[in-house]
Scaffold this active site. Structure first.
Site, mmCIF file in Angstrom:
data_model
loop_
_atom_site.group_PDB
_atom_site.id
_atom_site.type_symbol
_atom_site.label_atom_id
_atom_site.label_comp_id
_atom_site.label_asym_id
_atom_site.label_seq_id
_atom_site.Cartn_x
_atom_site.Cartn_y
_atom_site.Cartn_z
ATOM 1 N N LYS A 114 -0.404 4.889 4.463
ATOM 2 C CA LYS A 114 -1.351 3.983 5.128
ATOM 3 C C LYS A 114 -0.893 3.720 6.558
ATOM 4 C CE LYS A 114 -3.905 -0.357 4.537
ATOM 5 N NZ LYS A 114 -5.250 0.273 4.569
ATOM 6 N N HIS A 151 0.842 -1.197 0.000
ATOM 7 C CA HIS A 151 0.000 0.000 0.000
ATOM 8 C C HIS A 151 0.879 1.249 0.000
ATOM 9 C CE1 HIS A 151 -3.170 -2.806 1.309
ATOM 10 N NE2 HIS A 151 -4.009 -1.913 0.801
#
Length: 246
Positions: free
Chosen positions: A139, A135
């Site tokens: 995040k 990600h």
């Protein structure tokens, strides 16, 4: 139906707000974030349904407020660790209103989970298992909710189909290991791969998101289901809200 977004100023909240503004089925109500001018209680009171795209650190506070004024909820946030307190409150809330628990509202992510469960029944312990997730660097979750769900599906299925105990990072000889690899780099919206690897072959199920809009569209699909089906109180999974039959 008036929809309030928890985490309205974040990436997902902003995308869903845009979709709701262009919808002829929904009205965008006041949302909540740490920067918004509205209190959490007033946001709950002003809306017919809530979509939670905030963060795991806010789940307890949100659910406590909702238990005082129950409203239907799409819980699209990674659960905190440990999750038993949040799980208990979600179940209590579901006694009064429909609650859809769906940390990943992408249709493709749901299909990946179903396929992973199928492969876990087919491949025995000669196949090592690896979960990889990537990600964007912003995040906050150390492990994504989707990766946790994939691991849970693998552990449950292996126990049910093969009577074998698996866990992430196991160093115990009697418990088989699921390798987990996590990366937080660049601006990647989301990528999950589950691989089954033996001495002779390698098969993997790989899901990659190119645009975060897919999550907002999934949330809108679940909102459509809430209007179309008017489900009774209860705790529902993504397969119901996303209207998938496999």
């Amino acid at each position: 139906m008036r929809v309030g977004i928890i985490g309205c100023s974040g990436r997902m909240g902003t995308l869903l707000s845009s979709l709701l503004r262009s919808s002829n089925r929904f009205t965008l109500g006041p949302g909540f974030s740490r920067q918004s001018p509205y209190s959490l209680d007033s946001v709950i009171e002003s809306n017919d349904v809530l979509v939670d795209f905030s963060s795991s650190s806010f789940s307890e506070e949100l659910l406590i407020a909702l238990l005082s004024n129950p409203k239907p909820l799409i819980f699209a946030t990674t659960k905190p660790e440990p999750s038993y307190s949040v799980d208990e409150k979600l179940q209590r809330l579901a006694a009064y209103v429909p609650v859809v628990v769906c940390p990943n509202t992408s249709l493709g992510a749901y299909v990946q989970k179903r396929l992973v469960g199928l492969l876990a029944r087919v491949f025995d312990d000669r196949y090592d298992i690896r979960i990889s997730e990537v990600h964007h660097r912003e995040k906050k979750d150390p492990v994504s909710g989707t990766a946790k769900e994939l691991a849970s599906i693998l552990c449950h299925t292996k126990q049910e189909a093969w009577q074998q105990e698996y866990s992430i990072g196991s160093r115990c000889h009697s418990v088989k290991n699921i390798e987990l690899h996590v990366s937080r780099v660049g601006n990647i919206s989301g990528e999950h791969e589950v691989a089954f690897i033996s001495d002779k072959e390698h098969i993997s199920i790989h899901h990659k998101v190119f645009s975060r809009a897919v999550f907002a569209e999934g949330a809108l699909r679940i909102l459509d289901w809430l209007i179309d089906e008017s489900p009774p109180p209860g705790c529902y999974g993504p397969e119901v809200g996303l209207k998938v039959s496999m």
